[in-house]
Design a protein around this motif. Sequence first.
Motif, PDB file in Angstrom:
ATOM      1  N   ALA A  52       0.859  -1.269  -0.041  1.00 48.25           N
ATOM      2  CA  ALA A  52       0.031  -0.085   0.088  1.00 48.25           C
ATOM      3  C   ALA A  52       0.825   1.284  -0.090  1.00 48.25           C
ATOM      4  O   ALA A  52       0.403   2.214  -0.774  1.00 48.25           O
ATOM      5  N   ALA A  53       1.746   0.957   0.562  1.00 44.92           N
ATOM      6  CA  ALA A  53       2.960   2.298   0.727  1.00 44.92           C
ATOM      7  C   ALA A  53       3.579   2.503  -0.554  1.00 44.92           C
ATOM      8  O   ALA A  53       3.478   3.711  -1.150  1.00 44.92           O
ATOM      9  N   ILE A  54       4.051   1.504  -1.180  1.00 42.42           N
ATOM     10  CA  ILE A  54       4.711   1.750  -2.641  1.00 42.42           C
ATOM     11  C   ILE A  54       3.589   1.972  -3.450  1.00 42.42           C
ATOM     12  O   ILE A  54       3.773   2.978  -4.425  1.00 42.42           O
ATOM     13  N   PHE A  55       2.120   1.616  -3.417  1.00 44.84           N
ATOM     14  CA  PHE A  55       1.322   2.106  -4.381  1.00 44.84           C
ATOM     15  C   PHE A  55       1.196   3.765  -4.228  1.00 44.84           C
ATOM     16  O   PHE A  55       0.902   4.185  -5.088  1.00 44.84           O
ATOM     17  N   TRP A  56       1.105   4.168  -3.038  1.00 44.32           N
ATOM     18  CA  TRP A  56       0.868   5.743  -2.964  1.00 44.32           C
ATOM     19  C   TRP A  56       2.145   6.352  -3.502  1.00 44.32           C
ATOM     20  O   TRP A  56       1.617   7.371  -4.081  1.00 44.32           O
ATOM     21  N   LEU A  57       3.063   5.769  -3.217  1.00 42.99           N
ATOM     22  CA  LEU A  57       4.370   6.490  -3.808  1.00 42.99           C
ATOM     23  C   LEU A  57       4.256   6.553  -5.328  1.00 42.99           C
ATOM     24  O   LEU A  57       4.672   7.464  -5.996  1.00 42.99           O
ATOM     25  N   ILE A  58       3.950   5.294  -6.031  1.00 44.81           N
ATOM     26  CA  ILE A  58       3.976   5.269  -7.449  1.00 44.81           C
ATOM     27  C   ILE A  58       2.781   6.099  -7.969  1.00 44.81           C
ATOM     28  O   ILE A  58       2.980   7.022  -9.112  1.00 44.81           O
ATOM     29  N   VAL A  59       1.472   6.021  -7.655  1.00 37.94           N
ATOM     30  CA  VAL A  59       0.361   6.841  -7.981  1.00 37.94           C
ATOM     31  C   VAL A  59       0.568   8.225  -7.806  1.00 37.94           C
ATOM     32  O   VAL A  59       0.227   8.994  -8.609  1.00 37.94           O
TER      33      VAL A  59
END
Length: 141
Positions: A75-82
């Motif tokens: 989820a953390a990686i998702f927010w960084l990418i998005v």
Amino acid sequence: MARNEVHAARIISGVGALFALIEGVYILMLVLNADQSNKFFVFIKGLAEPLALFFPGLFHTGSVDFDIILDYGLAAIFWLIVSGFVARVGGGGRGGGGGGGNPPPAAPPAPRRYTERGNSKQKGEVLCGRRCRTPGVRSRS
């Protein structure tokens, strides 16, 4: 690129980093067995669980701690990418599609023409910084 576009891109990236930081703090609190009745834990949990979206429960590896790291870490990686993608496209970051990119490079300056002040023996003669082979153009040396 306008200053407002740069500021917008930084704000969007900052929000994504904040969301990832919240997820990271929640991971640490769960893995290190923080007191779940603590007000700070409850506060972080209230922020982290909605931000985790559909990731909690996605993996079942047999280790509870590893499941937590995988689920909330993704989820953390998702927010960084998005947020990086939205900042690049919508906030006018480098390259990319919609929000404008870098302006085209400026044209090189035109050669100076010495005319009326006597800096050259001939009116309108063009001076260049290297050996020139063009008629009517002489080198500076």
